[in-house]
Write a protein that holds these residues in place. Structure first.
Motif, mmCIF file in Angstrom:
data_model
loop_
_atom_site.group_PDB
_atom_site.id
_atom_site.type_symbol
_atom_site.label_atom_id
_atom_site.label_comp_id
_atom_site.label_asym_id
_atom_site.label_seq_id
_atom_site.Cartn_x
_atom_site.Cartn_y
_atom_site.Cartn_z
ATOM 1 N N ASP A 1 0.858 -1.183 0.000
ATOM 2 C CA ASP A 1 0.000 0.000 0.000
ATOM 3 C C ASP A 1 0.896 1.236 0.000
ATOM 4 N N TRP A 2 1.398 1.591 -1.182
ATOM 5 C CA TRP A 2 2.426 2.624 -1.282
ATOM 6 C C TRP A 2 1.922 3.993 -0.879
ATOM 7 N N THR A 3 0.666 4.291 -1.164
ATOM 8 C CA THR A 3 0.124 5.610 -0.819
ATOM 9 C C THR A 3 0.145 5.827 0.690
ATOM 10 N N SER A 4 -0.324 4.836 1.440
ATOM 11 C CA SER A 4 -0.343 4.954 2.896
ATOM 12 C C SER A 4 1.065 4.976 3.469
ATOM 13 N N LEU A 5 1.971 4.191 2.894
ATOM 14 C CA LEU A 5 3.348 4.169 3.383
ATOM 15 C C LEU A 5 4.021 5.528 3.189
ATOM 16 N N ALA A 6 3.746 6.171 2.045
ATOM 17 C CA ALA A 6 4.367 7.476 1.781
ATOM 18 C C ALA A 6 3.798 8.562 2.671
ATOM 19 N N SER A 7 2.527 8.428 3.073
ATOM 20 C CA SER A 7 1.914 9.454 3.918
ATOM 21 C C SER A 7 2.291 9.313 5.383
ATOM 22 N N ASP A 8 2.845 8.162 5.754
ATOM 23 C CA ASP A 8 3.312 7.953 7.123
ATOM 24 C C ASP A 8 4.460 8.919 7.412
ATOM 25 N N SER A 9 4.509 9.430 8.632
ATOM 26 C CA SER A 9 5.537 10.426 8.972
ATOM 27 C C SER A 9 6.943 9.888 8.785
ATOM 28 N N ILE A 10 7.168 8.590 9.022
ATOM 29 C CA ILE A 10 8.516 8.046 8.842
ATOM 30 C C ILE A 10 8.736 7.578 7.408
ATOM 31 N N GLY A 11 7.738 7.746 6.550
ATOM 32 C CA GLY A 11 7.918 7.410 5.145
ATOM 33 C C GLY A 11 8.410 8.572 4.318
ATOM 34 N N GLN A 12 8.469 9.752 4.911
ATOM 35 C CA GLN A 12 8.900 10.961 4.210
ATOM 36 C C GLN A 12 10.366 11.202 4.546
ATOM 37 N N THR A 13 11.247 10.729 3.679
ATOM 38 C CA THR A 13 12.664 10.609 4.034
ATOM 39 C C THR A 13 13.589 11.463 3.183
ATOM 40 N N SER A 14 13.079 12.294 2.316
ATOM 41 C CA SER A 14 13.939 12.977 1.356
ATOM 42 C C SER A 14 15.003 13.850 2.038
ATOM 43 N N ASP A 15 14.653 14.484 3.139
ATOM 44 C CA ASP A 15 15.605 15.366 3.812
ATOM 45 C C ASP A 15 16.670 14.583 4.594
ATOM 46 N N ALA A 16 16.334 13.396 5.009
ATOM 47 C CA ALA A 16 17.253 12.632 5.852
ATOM 48 C C ALA A 16 18.322 11.904 5.045
ATOM 49 N N ILE A 17 17.984 11.504 3.835
ATOM 50 C CA ILE A 17 18.875 10.641 3.060
ATOM 51 C C ILE A 17 19.824 11.470 2.214
ATOM 52 N N ARG A 18 21.095 11.107 2.255
ATOM 53 C CA ARG A 18 22.120 11.801 1.475
ATOM 54 C C ARG A 18 22.827 10.798 0.578
ATOM 55 N N LEU A 19 22.718 11.001 -0.740
ATOM 56 C CA LEU A 19 23.307 10.085 -1.709
ATOM 57 C C LEU A 19 24.209 10.851 -2.661
ATOM 58 N N ASP A 20 25.293 10.195 -3.107
ATOM 59 C CA ASP A 20 26.118 10.806 -4.144
ATOM 60 C C ASP A 20 25.470 10.544 -5.503
ATOM 61 N N ASP A 21 26.091 11.039 -6.581
ATOM 62 C CA ASP A 21 25.475 10.941 -7.909
ATOM 63 C C ASP A 21 25.253 9.498 -8.334
ATOM 64 N N ARG A 22 26.239 8.640 -8.109
ATOM 65 C CA ARG A 22 26.083 7.239 -8.505
ATOM 66 C C ARG A 22 24.942 6.575 -7.757
#
Length: 696
Positions: free
Chosen positions: A132-153
């Protein structure tokens, strides 16, 4: 009559046996998921029932608080005007009853918060099984864009393979609620790893999978601290920040002086009351008022940053206790090692960081004990946050600057442990990642444990063991009941897998299935296969490429840039493998030689057919010469006839089936089964007709 059978009969029998075995595995997988889903649902029902009871109790206590407060006000009013002992007793009794009710009510509300967090945790676990991707993304711990740091590769890999983001492998695997946990898990899913480290992770994951209740407790506590103002990242930043008090040294002696003077004034006030000395009474009273005004002004004008520090470091005693318990969860890690390993270095390092005492033997080395010490500071600092203790906090702050005293203890703790806090939370992130992956291992016990091949051969034999072999490979992000599995083999070095087929037939899905399962293996997770053997590899992809008008980069140039990066990556690994030593020695003393696994989907579509065939052949030749293994998809059947590709490629295909329906119209279906050879069909024009764009 002979009992022997022909080869074709034997093959047919083996295929039937395999199909029966496959169906049995599918049933077992579905049964294990349903068992996990039922377990989560039953637990949720019990929690919902408890929440109803606690909510009813909270409502009753809230009503009682209002009633007692009204009685208290009436009692104070009548006792002041009449001075009758009855009303004084009523006021005192109402005050005591009100305080007891407040304490009880806060305990009930704490239980409600705990149950609500546990309910959210269980719902996330259940929604993962349902995809259930919609519900998982709306969960507070499913919003991770600010926490995750990735290099270009890592970013290219994550975008191409759906590793991070909505409807991604991260959303399926992650139960991480803290920033270190989310960041660590995202890096595990997008970074290459040596086989020994992957085995250590997997061994720990398999052991933790059985710890269902402790894992649920950990997820709930991590959610509580991860969504608070005192989340681990903020806590680490505070621990490494400059101390606040040293530049305001006068506050501590002033707090001590006002506390002493206030005690003397109170004593004088009592003495004046007993001796009926009105002058002393007035002097003592006005001195206390003056001290309170000055201290409360200091608190209002100067101690704003202190409140912010408290909200991060000791938001509440409960959150600090939660940290201590999370650190103590390192006890769940296995003490034994994977097969053929002397030790599990990952588990040992986490246990040593979070549980062991320091080299000197004092308590300062244990993260759990250090958090226990911080909890006593948090207890003092949380007086103002509780209605039951605010009446105690107010005079302590007014007559002794209580916040300054708490901050002094807090900064003493900070000075002692600041250098260790980073290490604690890095270890916590690794522990949280292992426990997240363990949920997947528990829910899918029939997914396979990846088998790593130590490709340490050199010379003429180099690359012979570089084969990625997946039996009954499935796409882990698809629901269990619709997943179609295929046997896929990529390698050895010097070869590639050429996947042909018509549009929508499953070529890109197969590429992502390979990449997603390799990512799972690297993270220490079970893989969506019946068996998986893989060498030490790093992945590079070109699947989703887009132009960049802001930089003046066309789609074709963007593809070329991506392919150039893939080739450069392969050459780097090839050059590294030819150096001595090739990589860091493993526990056994040998070295693992990583090579590139490339996954390319319909590349170089932005040019004409003949030039595209030449360019694709040239790029693939460079990759093969660099020792890379990989797969490429195409619906260009002429590409499959290129002599250079015929020499190095093993060709497979997906196909569609077109049958007429009841009205005589064509109906196109796909079975998503991979077969040997070049695709015998195309479907672009038929699809055009099916959407109403065919010729009249």
């Amino acid at each position: 009559m002979s009992n022997s059978s022909s080869p074709s009969e034997s093959a047919a029998g083996a295929e039937l046996d395999g199909s029966a075995s496959d169906r049995q595995r599918e049933r077992e997988t579905l049964d294990s998921c349903e068992e996990a889903r039922t377990r989560y649902t039953d637990r949720l029902s019990g929690i919902d029932s408890e929440l109803e009871q606690f909510s009813a109790t909270d409502s009753k206590l809230g009503t009682l608080r209002v009633g007692l407060f009204f009685v208290l006000v009436v009692g104070i009013g009548f006792s002041t005007t009449t001075g009758h002992p009855f009303w004084i007793a009523i006021a005192i009794g109402a005050l005591l009853a009100f305080l007891v009710t407040v304490v009880r009510n806060e305990a009930v509300r704490t239980e409600i918060e705990i149950r609500q967090n546990e309910s959210r945790t269980l719902r996330r676990l259940s929604r993962r099984l349902d995809r259930d991707w919609t519900s998982l993304a709306s969960d507070s711990i499913g919003q991770t864009s600010d926490a995750i740091r990735l290099d270009d590769r890592q970013r290219y890999l994550a975008d191409d393979l759906d590793l991070i983001g909505d409807a991604s492998l991260f959303q399926l695997v992650s139960m991480a609620a803290t920033t270190p946990g989310q960041r660590t898990l995202a890096n595990w899913l997008t970074s290459p790893v040596d086989p020994d480290i992957a085995r250590d992770r997997h061994h720990a994951v398999r052991s933790l999978a059985a710890e269902r209740e402790p894992r649920l407790r950990f997820y709930t506590l991590a959610r509580e601290v991860g969504t608070s103002t005192g989340d681990p990242e903020s806590f680490v930043q505070w621990a490494n920040s400059p101390l606040w008090l040293p530049s305001r040294r006068w506050l501590v002696p002033w707090a001590n002086l006002t506390a002493i003077v206030s005690v003397l004034c109170i004593a004088a006030l009592v003495l004046a009351t007993l001796t009926e000395n009105r002058d002393l009474t007035r002097l003592s009273f006005f001195a206390l008022i003056a001290i309170a005004v000055v201290n409360l002004s200091i608190a209002s004008l100067m101690l704003g940053p202190v409140a912010q520090i408290f909200s991060i470091a000791i938001q509440s005693r409960r959150s600090v206790d939660d940290y201590a318990e999370l650190f103590q969860s390192a006890e769940l890690l296995p003490e034994d090692a994977p097969e053929h390993h002397a030790t599990n270095r990952l588990a040992d390092r986490i246990r040593r960081t979070l549980l062991d005492v320091g080299d000197s033997g004092d308590d300062g080395g244990s993260a759990g004990l250090a958090m226990g010490q911080l909890a006593s500071v948090a207890k003092a600092g949380s007086l103002k946050h509780s209605a039951a203790t605010f009446l105690i906090y107010l005079p302590l702050q007014a007559f002794g600057l209580w916040d300054v005293r708490v901050l002094r203890r807090l900064e003493a703790w900070q000075q002692r442990y600041a250098t260790r806090v980073d290490e604690w939370f890095l270890a916590l992130g690794e522990l949280e990642s292992l426990l997240s992956v363990a949920a997947l291992a528990d829910e899918y016990p029939h997914w396979a444990s990846p088998e790593w091949i130590d490709d340490r051969s050199g010379g003429a034999d180099a690359g012979k063991e570089a084969i990625l072999n997946c039996q009954r490979l499935g796409h882990p992000l698809l629901r269990d009941e619709i997943r179609v599995r295929n046997d896929v083999s990529i390698g050895p070095a010097g070869t590639l897998l050429l996947v042909t087929g018509s549009n929508m037939s499953g070529k890109s899905t197969m590429l992502r299935s390979v990449g997603l399962n390799v990512s799972l293996a690297m993270a220490g997770a079970p893989v969506c296969c019946s068996r998986m053997r893989l060498p030490p590899i790093e992945m590079a992809t070109s699947i989703r490429v887009s132009d960049d008008l802001s930089q003046g980069v066309s789609f074709y140039m963007a593809e070329l840039n991506r392919l150039a990066a893939v080739v450069e990556h392969a050459r780097e690994l090839h050059a590294s493998a030819n150096q001595e030593p090739a990589h860091t020695p493993s526990a056994s003393g040998a070295t693992s030689r990583r090579r590139l696994l490339f996954l390319l989907d319909e590349i170089l579509q932005g040019t004409n057919s003949r030039e595209r065939q030449i360019a694709v052949t040239r790029v693939l030749g460079m990759l093969v010469e660099s020792g890379a293994i990989g797969a490429i998809t195409t619906h260009d059947l002429e590409l499959a006839d290129e002599p250079e590709l015929l020499r190095i490629a093993h060709t497979v295909h997906f196909r569609e089936t077109i049958t007429p329906d009841a009205d005589g119209d064509e109906r196109m279906t796909f079975d998503y089964r991979m077969r040997d050879g070049v695709s015998p069909t195309t479907n672009a024009l038929r699809l055009l007709e099916m959407v109403g764009l065919g010729e009249k």
